[in-house]
Design a protein around this motif. Sequence first.
Motif, PDB file in Angstrom:
ATOM      1  N   PRO A   1     -18.086  14.300  -8.312  1.00  0.00           N
ATOM      2  CA  PRO A   1     -16.644  14.105  -7.283  1.00  0.00           C
ATOM      3  C   PRO A   1     -16.989  13.754  -6.261  1.00  0.00           C
ATOM      4  CG  PRO A   1     -17.042  16.012  -8.121  1.00  0.00           C
ATOM      5  CD  PRO A   1     -18.198  15.569  -8.316  1.00  0.00           C
ATOM      6  N   ASP A   2     -16.765  12.358  -5.697  1.00  0.00           N
ATOM      7  CA  ASP A   2     -16.621  11.934  -4.228  1.00  0.00           C
ATOM      8  C   ASP A   2     -17.474  10.405  -4.193  1.00  0.00           C
ATOM      9  OD1 ASP A   2     -15.005  13.149  -2.495  1.00  0.00           O
ATOM     10  OD2 ASP A   2     -16.084  13.727  -0.762  1.00  0.00           O
ATOM     11  N   ALA A   3     -18.426  10.240  -5.079  1.00  0.00           N
ATOM     12  CA  ALA A   3     -19.428   9.706  -5.756  1.00  0.00           C
ATOM     13  C   ALA A   3     -18.274   7.973  -5.525  1.00  0.00           C
ATOM     14  CB  ALA A   3     -19.941   9.056  -6.031  1.00  0.00           C
ATOM     15  N   GLY A   4     -16.676   7.981  -5.396  1.00  0.00           N
ATOM     16  CA  GLY A   4     -16.045   6.939  -5.385  1.00  0.00           C
ATOM     17  C   GLY A   4     -15.662   6.419  -6.843  1.00  0.00           C
ATOM     18  N   LYS A   5     -15.530   7.467  -7.666  1.00  0.00           N
ATOM     19  CA  LYS A   5     -14.964   7.030  -9.253  1.00  0.00           C
ATOM     20  C   LYS A   5     -13.689   6.341  -8.799  1.00  0.00           C
ATOM     21  CE  LYS A   5     -13.924  10.051 -12.010  1.00  0.00           C
ATOM     22  NZ  LYS A   5     -13.536  11.144 -13.042  1.00  0.00           N
ATOM     23  N   THR A   6     -12.262   7.122  -8.637  1.00  0.00           N
ATOM     24  CA  THR A   6     -10.998   6.414  -8.043  1.00  0.00           C
ATOM     25  C   THR A   6     -11.207   5.114  -7.344  1.00  0.00           C
ATOM     26  OG1 THR A   6     -11.129   8.799  -7.572  1.00  0.00           O
ATOM     27  CG2 THR A   6      -9.225   7.402  -7.301  1.00  0.00           C
ATOM     28  N   THR A   7     -11.232   5.332  -6.096  1.00  0.00           N
ATOM     29  CA  THR A   7     -11.476   4.044  -5.433  1.00  0.00           C
ATOM     30  C   THR A   7     -12.132   2.439  -6.226  1.00  0.00           C
ATOM     31  OG1 THR A   7     -12.475   5.737  -3.434  1.00  0.00           O
ATOM     32  CG2 THR A   7     -12.791   3.275  -3.366  1.00  0.00           C
ATOM     33  N   LEU A   8     -13.342   3.158  -6.986  1.00  0.00           N
ATOM     34  CA  LEU A   8     -14.143   1.900  -7.770  1.00  0.00           C
ATOM     35  C   LEU A   8     -13.179   1.620  -9.187  1.00  0.00           C
ATOM     36  CD1 LEU A   8     -16.055  -0.102  -8.977  1.00  0.00           C
ATOM     37  CD2 LEU A   8     -17.426   1.867 -10.177  1.00  0.00           C
TER      38      LEU A   8
ATOM     39  N   ILE B   1     -24.165   2.022  -8.156  1.00  0.00           N
ATOM     40  CA  ILE B   1     -24.855   2.722  -6.113  1.00  0.00           C
ATOM     41  C   ILE B   1     -24.073   1.879  -5.525  1.00  0.00           C
ATOM     42  CG2 ILE B   1     -26.635   2.558  -4.455  1.00  0.00           C
ATOM     43  CD1 ILE B   1     -28.443   2.655  -6.613  1.00  0.00           C
ATOM     44  N   ASN B   2     -23.047   2.839  -5.016  1.00  0.00           N
ATOM     45  CA  ASN B   2     -22.219   2.381  -4.811  1.00  0.00           C
ATOM     46  C   ASN B   2     -22.224   3.364  -2.220  1.00  0.00           C
ATOM     47  OD1 ASN B   2     -19.080   1.962  -3.566  1.00  0.00           O
ATOM     48  ND2 ASN B   2     -18.662   4.304  -4.266  1.00  0.00           N
ATOM     49  N   LYS B   3     -20.884   2.512  -1.869  1.00  0.00           N
ATOM     50  CA  LYS B   3     -21.749   2.344  -0.149  1.00  0.00           C
ATOM     51  C   LYS B   3     -22.076   2.468  -0.033  1.00  0.00           C
ATOM     52  CE  LYS B   3     -18.906   7.325  -1.297  1.00  0.00           C
ATOM     53  NZ  LYS B   3     -18.776   8.681  -0.681  1.00  0.00           N
ATOM     54  N   TRP B   4     -22.356   0.717  -0.531  1.00  0.00           N
ATOM     55  CA  TRP B   4     -23.306   0.434   0.574  1.00  0.00           C
ATOM     56  C   TRP B   4     -23.442   0.002   1.668  1.00  0.00           C
ATOM     57  CZ3 TRP B   4     -28.595   1.498  -1.160  1.00  0.00           C
ATOM     58  CH2 TRP B   4     -29.704   0.344  -0.568  1.00  0.00           C
ATOM     59  N   ASP B   5     -22.006   0.132   2.446  1.00  0.00           N
ATOM     60  CA  ASP B   5     -21.541  -0.656   3.798  1.00  0.00           C
ATOM     61  C   ASP B   5     -22.303   0.292   4.830  1.00  0.00           C
ATOM     62  OD1 ASP B   5     -19.719   1.221   2.280  1.00  0.00           O
ATOM     63  OD2 ASP B   5     -18.184   1.284   4.048  1.00  0.00           O
ATOM     64  N   ARG B   6     -22.829   1.970   4.365  1.00  0.00           N
ATOM     65  CA  ARG B   6     -22.672   2.570   5.083  1.00  0.00           C
ATOM     66  C   ARG B   6     -24.021   3.484   5.129  1.00  0.00           C
ATOM     67  NH1 ARG B   6     -18.663   7.867   4.510  1.00  0.00           N
ATOM     68  NH2 ARG B   6     -20.030   8.314   2.203  1.00  0.00           N
TER      69      ARG B   6
ATOM     70  N   SER C   1     -20.160  -1.811  -2.918  1.00  0.00           N
ATOM     71  CA  SER C   1     -20.127  -1.379  -2.319  1.00  0.00           C
ATOM     72  C   SER C   1     -18.257  -0.938  -2.594  1.00  0.00           C
ATOM     73  CB  SER C   1     -19.472  -1.372  -0.654  1.00  0.00           C
ATOM     74  OG  SER C   1     -18.120  -1.119   0.225  1.00  0.00           O
ATOM     75  N   ALA C   2     -17.573   0.053  -3.457  1.00  0.00           N
ATOM     76  CA  ALA C   2     -15.881   0.149  -4.243  1.00  0.00           C
ATOM     77  C   ALA C   2     -15.435  -0.061  -2.858  1.00  0.00           C
ATOM     78  CB  ALA C   2     -16.251   1.446  -4.625  1.00  0.00           C
ATOM     79  N   LEU C   3     -15.392   0.482  -1.769  1.00  0.00           N
ATOM     80  CA  LEU C   3     -14.302   1.185  -0.852  1.00  0.00           C
ATOM     81  C   LEU C   3     -13.853  -0.852  -0.434  1.00  0.00           C
ATOM     82  CD1 LEU C   3     -12.677   2.728   1.560  1.00  0.00           C
ATOM     83  CD2 LEU C   3     -14.388   2.563   3.065  1.00  0.00           C
ATOM     84  N   THR C   4     -15.166  -1.772   0.406  1.00  0.00           N
ATOM     85  CA  THR C   4     -15.201  -3.202   0.812  1.00  0.00           C
ATOM     86  C   THR C   4     -14.939  -4.162  -0.379  1.00  0.00           C
ATOM     87  OG1 THR C   4     -17.527  -3.454   0.967  1.00  0.00           O
ATOM     88  CG2 THR C   4     -16.019  -2.008   2.874  1.00  0.00           C
TER      89      THR C   4
HETATM   90  P1  G4P Z   1     -13.745  10.338  -6.279  1.00  0.00           P
HETATM   91  O1  G4P Z   1     -13.196   9.767  -7.079  1.00  0.00           O
HETATM   92  O2  G4P Z   1     -15.895  10.060  -7.132  1.00  0.00           O
HETATM   93  O3  G4P Z   1     -14.237  11.917  -6.415  1.00  0.00           O
HETATM   94  O4  G4P Z   1     -14.305   8.896  -5.610  1.00  0.00           O
HETATM   95  P2  G4P Z   1     -13.592   8.442  -4.699  1.00  0.00           P
HETATM   96  O5  G4P Z   1     -13.131   6.930  -4.902  1.00  0.00           O
HETATM   97  O6  G4P Z   1     -12.063   9.554  -4.122  1.00  0.00           O
HETATM   98  O7  G4P Z   1     -14.250   8.300  -2.600  1.00  0.00           O
HETATM   99  C1  G4P Z   1     -14.294   9.737  -2.125  1.00  0.00           C
HETATM  100  C2  G4P Z   1     -14.273   8.906  -0.894  1.00  0.00           C
HETATM  101  O8  G4P Z   1     -15.312   8.140  -0.488  1.00  0.00           O
HETATM  102  C3  G4P Z   1     -12.911   8.448  -0.393  1.00  0.00           C
HETATM  103  O9  G4P Z   1     -12.863   8.611   1.069  1.00  0.00           O
HETATM  104  C4  G4P Z   1     -13.316   7.182  -0.367  1.00  0.00           C
HETATM  105  O10 G4P Z   1     -12.323   6.431   0.840  1.00  0.00           O
HETATM  106  C5  G4P Z   1     -14.741   7.254  -0.159  1.00  0.00           C
HETATM  107  N1  G4P Z   1     -15.528   5.474  -0.725  1.00  0.00           N
HETATM  108  C6  G4P Z   1     -15.531   4.956  -2.114  1.00  0.00           C
HETATM  109  N2  G4P Z   1     -16.356   4.085  -2.124  1.00  0.00           N
HETATM  110  C7  G4P Z   1     -16.840   3.827  -1.003  1.00  0.00           C
HETATM  111  C8  G4P Z   1     -17.228   2.929  -0.257  1.00  0.00           C
HETATM  112  O11 G4P Z   1     -18.163   2.184  -0.957  1.00  0.00           O
HETATM  113  N3  G4P Z   1     -18.147   2.621   1.081  1.00  0.00           N
HETATM  114  C9  G4P Z   1     -17.219   3.833   1.704  1.00  0.00           C
HETATM  115  N4  G4P Z   1     -17.500   4.021   2.775  1.00  0.00           N
HETATM  116  N5  G4P Z   1     -16.790   4.745   1.742  1.00  0.00           N
HETATM  117  C10 G4P Z   1     -16.678   5.047   0.213  1.00  0.00           C
HETATM  118  P3  G4P Z   1     -12.154  10.176   1.934  1.00  0.00           P
HETATM  119  O12 G4P Z   1     -12.484  10.308   2.962  1.00  0.00           O
HETATM  120  O13 G4P Z   1     -12.038  11.160   0.627  1.00  0.00           O
HETATM  121  O14 G4P Z   1     -10.831   9.378   1.311  1.00  0.00           O
HETATM  122  P4  G4P Z   1      -9.786   8.238   1.956  1.00  0.00           P
HETATM  123  O15 G4P Z   1      -9.627   9.115   3.274  1.00  0.00           O
HETATM  124  O16 G4P Z   1     -10.864   6.875   2.676  1.00  0.00           O
HETATM  125  O17 G4P Z   1      -8.745   8.151   1.074  1.00  0.00           O
END
Ligand code: G4P
Length: 527
Positions: free
Chosen positions: A20-27, A140-145, A254-257
């Motif tokens: 949980p929280d690794a970024g599955k939903t974002t991806l 490997i996600n979240k490489w932006d931080r 980085s799924a976010l970016t």
């Molecule tokens: P999950 O489904 O695996 O549980 O993870 P989810 O995508 O909900 O991501 C968990 C948190 O990590 C979210 O932040 C999301 O924005 C953040 N996140 C996902 N991918 C990346 C990434 O590549 N880089 C960074 N820096 N963050 C990432 P949150 O604070 O819980 O929610 P939100 O307020 O951003 O929506």
Amino acid sequence: MSDPIVEAKRRRTFAIISHPDAGKTTLTEKFLLYGGALGKEAGTVKAREGRRSATSDWMELEQQRGISITSTVLQFEYRDCVVNLLDTPGHRDFSEDTYRVLAAADAAVMVLDAAKGIEPQTLKLFEVCREREIPFLTFINKWDRPGKDPLQLLDEIEETLVVEPTPVTWPVGIPGDFRGVVHRGTGVYTRFERTARGSTIAPEEEVDEASAEAQDGEWWLQAKDEVDLLDEIGRVVDQKTFLAGESTPVFFGSALTNFGVRFLLDGVVDLVPPPAPRILADGSRRALDDPFAGLVFKVQAGMDKSHRDRIAFVRVCSGRFERGITAIAERTERQFSTKYAQAMFGQDRDTADEAYPGDVLGLVNANDLRVGDAVYVDKPASFPDLPAFAPEHFMRARVKDTSKFKQFRKGIAQLDEEGAIQVLRDEMGDQAPILAAVGPMQFEVANYRLQNEFGAEIEMTSTPYTIARKTDEESGPQLNAMQGVSVLRRDNGTFLALFESKYWMDRVLADHPELTLERMVAEGGLG
Ligand code: G4P
């Protein structure tokens, strides 16, 4: 009308697993963005008028707990392929559900948080993958931080999971200052540009060596050295070991970016195997162009309180499915209509008119269907049994208000049929069945659903049991007569022997080798 073999070849059906929280939903969202399908959500869940609120009612528990319990299926087209993405529950307590979803997938994508590496939950879900012998890619996600060193992450994967990581892309720039990735196959360096929260596709620029060195200086040189090192030690993608689950192609991003998401999606299309002829219970294979057959891998009710609907999720294994055909449910041999079959996704249509191997259908009110069943036309099919996971938590359930007994009984039967929890009965029968779970959160779901969907509030009392083995009708009575052992029956005809301790079970095993006591999947817990 298309040829099922040709259509199967274009299908890529996979599941995402992550802590949980690794970024599955974002991806998942970003896959839809790159697949051009963003904004169109799962058809069955969201399509009908008024559904949204009913659905979110059911999701209330998930929201409270911040976890995802139910799985959804999304479909989109990418390049010349049809991608089917199956979501899995992120919590280990639902690993039996994950296993069932993986039975419908041809591969998995494991998402890791760059700062955390392999987390306990990832490890457990990975073991479910291994149990299922399914190939997997690693993102490997979240490489932006800020995060761990990439070589260190590879070591961690190798040591913890005992698979060889073979990077497809390699990051330029440290975690927290992510510039782009080098594709090891082509040697091309792609620089990315950020967009606001990745709401649009990240602009990409292919950079030549001279300007890479000028712009990204030491980061570029370091990445180049690391790539050389990987080449030297032979860490290259190998389809054979990947398919055997011995190596995992790795992608950084980085799924976010949106950085690196396109490469991962290309990897899914290039590496995930298309549907293959499915193994049947008798060991033979169902050819892709045999008449329609599908595997029920999930049954879910309660998505809409007012309709009390029950949807069977079916992975198409052979042939061409056409809405309206009359299919046969293997277990009961009863015919049922597929007039209301739904595609489990958006894509401008709410109902499935046709589907091919690899696709997922939702059969509405197909009440004869249970997880593991086959549905088919013309030529009978039966799939190998999906193994039951070893429950480790056992609670006796009773209805609080006896005037609600009927609702209670119906609800318990429903949960059992869905496989949401295992229901065991002893001489107390339906009055006070024992609910058996792989993880305690399953009790919460059962409790919540019995109350909210069936209006039957329950009370649960603990039992002394901690471990179970599968037994049979012959061994049952002798075991039941022993102290510290109880033999209970499931509705599907199997018998489970429950023990108070592993120590006690081992003693019984040692003293009575003649008794049937079969291990179940994940006995002693995963991980
Ligand atoms: P999950 O489904 O695996 O549980 O993870 P989810 O995508 O909900 O991501 C968990 C948190 O990590 C979210 O932040 C999301 O924005 C953040 N996140 C996902 N991918 C990346 C990434 O590549 N880089 C960074 N820096 N963050 C990432 P949150 O604070 O819980 O929610 P939100 O307020 O951003 O929506």
